[in-house]
Scaffold this motif. Structure first.
Motif, PDB file in Angstrom:
ATOM      1  N   UNK A   1      45.353  22.680   4.016  1.00  0.00           N
ATOM      2  CA  UNK A   1      44.529  21.991   5.004  1.00  0.00           C
ATOM      3  C   UNK A   1      43.191  22.705   5.199  1.00  0.00           C
ATOM      4  N   UNK A   2      43.191  24.015   5.146  1.00  0.00           N
ATOM      5  CA  UNK A   2      41.927  24.760   5.224  1.00  0.00           C
ATOM      6  C   UNK A   2      41.052  24.417   4.017  1.00  0.00           C
ATOM      7  N   UNK A   3      41.656  24.383   2.829  1.00  0.00           N
ATOM      8  CA  UNK A   3      40.894  24.023   1.628  1.00  0.00           C
ATOM      9  C   UNK A   3      40.342  22.603   1.752  1.00  0.00           C
ATOM     10  N   UNK A   4      41.173  21.671   2.225  1.00  0.00           N
ATOM     11  CA  UNK A   4      40.741  20.285   2.388  1.00  0.00           C
ATOM     12  C   UNK A   4      39.585  20.182   3.383  1.00  0.00           C
ATOM     13  N   UNK A   5      39.671  20.937   4.472  1.00  0.00           N
ATOM     14  CA  UNK A   5      38.588  20.914   5.458  1.00  0.00           C
ATOM     15  C   UNK A   5      37.292  21.452   4.850  1.00  0.00           C
ATOM     16  N   UNK A   6      37.396  22.554   4.122  1.00  0.00           N
ATOM     17  CA  UNK A   6      36.206  23.151   3.512  1.00  0.00           C
ATOM     18  C   UNK A   6      35.558  22.159   2.539  1.00  0.00           C
TER      19      UNK A   6
ATOM     20  N   UNK B   1      31.373  25.178   5.618  1.00  0.00           N
ATOM     21  CA  UNK B   1      31.504  25.423   7.051  1.00  0.00           C
ATOM     22  C   UNK B   1      31.393  26.913   7.382  1.00  0.00           C
ATOM     23  N   UNK B   2      30.999  27.182   8.604  1.00  0.00           N
ATOM     24  CA  UNK B   2      31.060  28.544   9.132  1.00  0.00           C
ATOM     25  C   UNK B   2      32.483  28.758   9.656  1.00  0.00           C
ATOM     26  N   UNK B   3      32.866  29.999   9.840  1.00  0.00           N
ATOM     27  CA  UNK B   3      34.196  30.268  10.389  1.00  0.00           C
ATOM     28  C   UNK B   3      34.359  29.608  11.758  1.00  0.00           C
ATOM     29  N   UNK B   4      33.287  29.513  12.530  1.00  0.00           N
ATOM     30  CA  UNK B   4      33.360  28.859  13.848  1.00  0.00           C
ATOM     31  C   UNK B   4      33.714  27.383  13.713  1.00  0.00           C
TER      32      UNK B   4
ATOM     33  N   UNK C   1      31.306  29.889   1.347  1.00  0.00           N
ATOM     34  CA  UNK C   1      32.649  29.616   0.843  1.00  0.00           C
ATOM     35  C   UNK C   1      32.578  28.563  -0.256  1.00  0.00           C
ATOM     36  N   UNK C   2      33.193  28.868  -1.381  1.00  0.00           N
ATOM     37  CA  UNK C   2      33.279  27.927  -2.493  1.00  0.00           C
ATOM     38  C   UNK C   2      34.752  27.768  -2.865  1.00  0.00           C
TER      39      UNK C   2
END
Length: 79
Positions: free
Chosen positions: A11-16, A27-30, A66-67
């Protein structure tokens, strides 16, 4: 075939991937913190884990760098 990441990591990968497509920058970490409703240390730890597992690449000291290294067809849909 074994899934190379957990559901949460997916899900983190999908969001990025989705964020990067929409905003033309990672995205930024925030941004991740707000979307997932977690604390800054939780997001940072996930980014470190994804990087250590070779799922993403970051440029040290560069914000929004982030890539995602996972092929697009292997990134799950964002829920």
């Amino acid at each position: 075939m074994t899934v190379p990441f957990t559901d949460t990591q997916g899900q983190y990968l999908a969001y990025i991937v989705t964020y990067t497509k929409l905003h033309r920058r990672p995205p930024a970490e925030a941004d991740l913190q707000h979307y997932f409703g977690v604390t800054p240390p939780t997001v940072h730890r996930m980014i470190v884990v994804l990087s250590e597992r070779g799922l993403i690449r970051r440029r040290p000291g560069a914000p929004r760098s982030i890539e995602v290294l996972v092929p697009p067809d292997q990134v799950p849909p964002l829920r």
